[in-house]
Design an enzyme around this catalytic site. Sequence first.
Site, PDB file in Angstrom:
ATOM      1  N   ASP A  96      -1.069  -4.643  -4.889  1.00  0.00           N
ATOM      2  CA  ASP A  96      -0.477  -4.189  -3.806  1.00  0.00           C
ATOM      3  C   ASP A  96       0.881  -3.940  -3.992  1.00  0.00           C
ATOM      4  OD1 ASP A  96       0.899  -3.276  -0.995  1.00  0.00           O
ATOM      5  OD2 ASP A  96       0.900  -5.642  -0.167  1.00  0.00           O
ATOM      6  N   ILE A  97       1.147  -1.981  -3.530  1.00  0.00           N
ATOM      7  CA  ILE A  97       2.008  -1.299  -4.045  1.00  0.00           C
ATOM      8  C   ILE A  97       3.018  -1.952  -3.561  1.00  0.00           C
ATOM      9  CG2 ILE A  97       1.533   0.475  -2.455  1.00  0.00           C
ATOM     10  CD1 ILE A  97       2.506   2.616  -4.722  1.00  0.00           C
TER      11      ILE A  97
ATOM     12  N   VAL B 168      -1.300   3.352   3.504  1.00  0.00           N
ATOM     13  CA  VAL B 168      -0.640   2.796   2.364  1.00  0.00           C
ATOM     14  C   VAL B 168       1.292   3.421   3.322  1.00  0.00           C
ATOM     15  CG1 VAL B 168       0.941   3.769   0.077  1.00  0.00           C
ATOM     16  CG2 VAL B 168      -1.519   3.847   0.344  1.00  0.00           C
ATOM     17  N   ASP B 169       1.533   4.783   4.236  1.00  0.00           N
ATOM     18  CA  ASP B 169       2.415   4.857   4.995  1.00  0.00           C
ATOM     19  C   ASP B 169       2.892   3.518   5.479  1.00  0.00           C
ATOM     20  OD1 ASP B 169       4.641   5.754   5.123  1.00  0.00           O
ATOM     21  OD2 ASP B 169       3.473   7.596   6.693  1.00  0.00           O
TER      22      ASP B 169
ATOM     23  N   SER C 274      -2.561  11.881  -0.554  1.00  0.00           N
ATOM     24  CA  SER C 274      -4.148  12.715   0.069  1.00  0.00           C
ATOM     25  C   SER C 274      -5.414  12.097   0.339  1.00  0.00           C
ATOM     26  CB  SER C 274      -3.891  13.611  -0.402  1.00  0.00           C
ATOM     27  OG  SER C 274      -3.067  14.085   0.127  1.00  0.00           O
ATOM     28  N   THR C 275      -5.627  10.515  -0.329  1.00  0.00           N
ATOM     29  CA  THR C 275      -7.256   9.934  -0.172  1.00  0.00           C
ATOM     30  C   THR C 275      -7.499   9.492   0.664  1.00  0.00           C
ATOM     31  OG1 THR C 275      -6.935   8.330  -1.609  1.00  0.00           O
ATOM     32  CG2 THR C 275      -7.311  10.109  -2.779  1.00  0.00           C
ATOM     33  N   GLY C 276      -7.176   9.464   1.818  1.00  0.00           N
ATOM     34  CA  GLY C 276      -6.919   8.390   2.459  1.00  0.00           C
ATOM     35  C   GLY C 276      -7.110   9.021   3.896  1.00  0.00           C
ATOM     36  N   VAL C 277      -6.542   9.174   4.978  1.00  0.00           N
ATOM     37  CA  VAL C 277      -6.679  10.294   6.344  1.00  0.00           C
ATOM     38  C   VAL C 277      -6.650  11.807   5.981  1.00  0.00           C
ATOM     39  CG1 VAL C 277      -6.701   8.387   8.072  1.00  0.00           C
ATOM     40  CG2 VAL C 277      -4.598  10.145   7.334  1.00  0.00           C
ATOM     41  N   TYR C 278      -6.487  12.008   4.802  1.00  0.00           N
ATOM     42  CA  TYR C 278      -6.195  13.607   4.659  1.00  0.00           C
ATOM     43  C   TYR C 278      -7.756  13.498   3.900  1.00  0.00           C
ATOM     44  CZ  TYR C 278      -0.963  13.942   5.659  1.00  0.00           C
ATOM     45  OH  TYR C 278       0.162  14.054   6.185  1.00  0.00           O
TER      46      TYR C 278
END
Length: 187
Positions: free
Chosen positions: A25-26, A48-49, A132-136
């Site tokens: 967990d970052i 993540v945001d 950028s690998t999630g919803v982007y």
Amino acid sequence: MLYFGDCRLNTPNMLDQRIQIIQGDITRLDVAAIVNAANPGLLGGGGVDGAIHRAAGPELRAFNKTLGGCKTGEAKISPGFRLPAEFVISTVGPVWKGGNSNEAGLLGQCYYNSLKLASAHNITSIAFPAISTGVYGFPFRQACEIALSSSNQFLVQNDNIQKVLMVSFSEADFNTYLGIYTQVNSR
């Protein structure tokens, strides 16, 4: 050389030993800075945001309102507030549009500019999510290769950052990232 659409990224045969792949967990990492895969407004969102904003508390959103947003590929820094990390470096990754809109180059800039900003603030340890690998929608494997290549390019020329963590939350993503790291290191 690694090729991503219209972007060519140079990766030496071995990645810098300061780059590590971890699962976790970052928001709980004890590093000087964590990178937020932010939206252009820098005011929080999902994935993540959202997790970073929840862990940092409302002070992060209030501070980020003073930053005037962020363009794709650029990076901005703020205090970590309630996070273990002293700083949050927010960067806006590209939305995947099929690979023909300089997405690879912009994603590489996210990593490079985040490291450049960290170096300018004498930050010696930094943790990145898979930007950028999630919803982007950026393809995960390609994004990981760009993350490693861009970070390696920066580290080859700069020695003040001692630890770069590439963080995956899920075990599946961690295993994929670790496999890519191993492949790049064996070239």
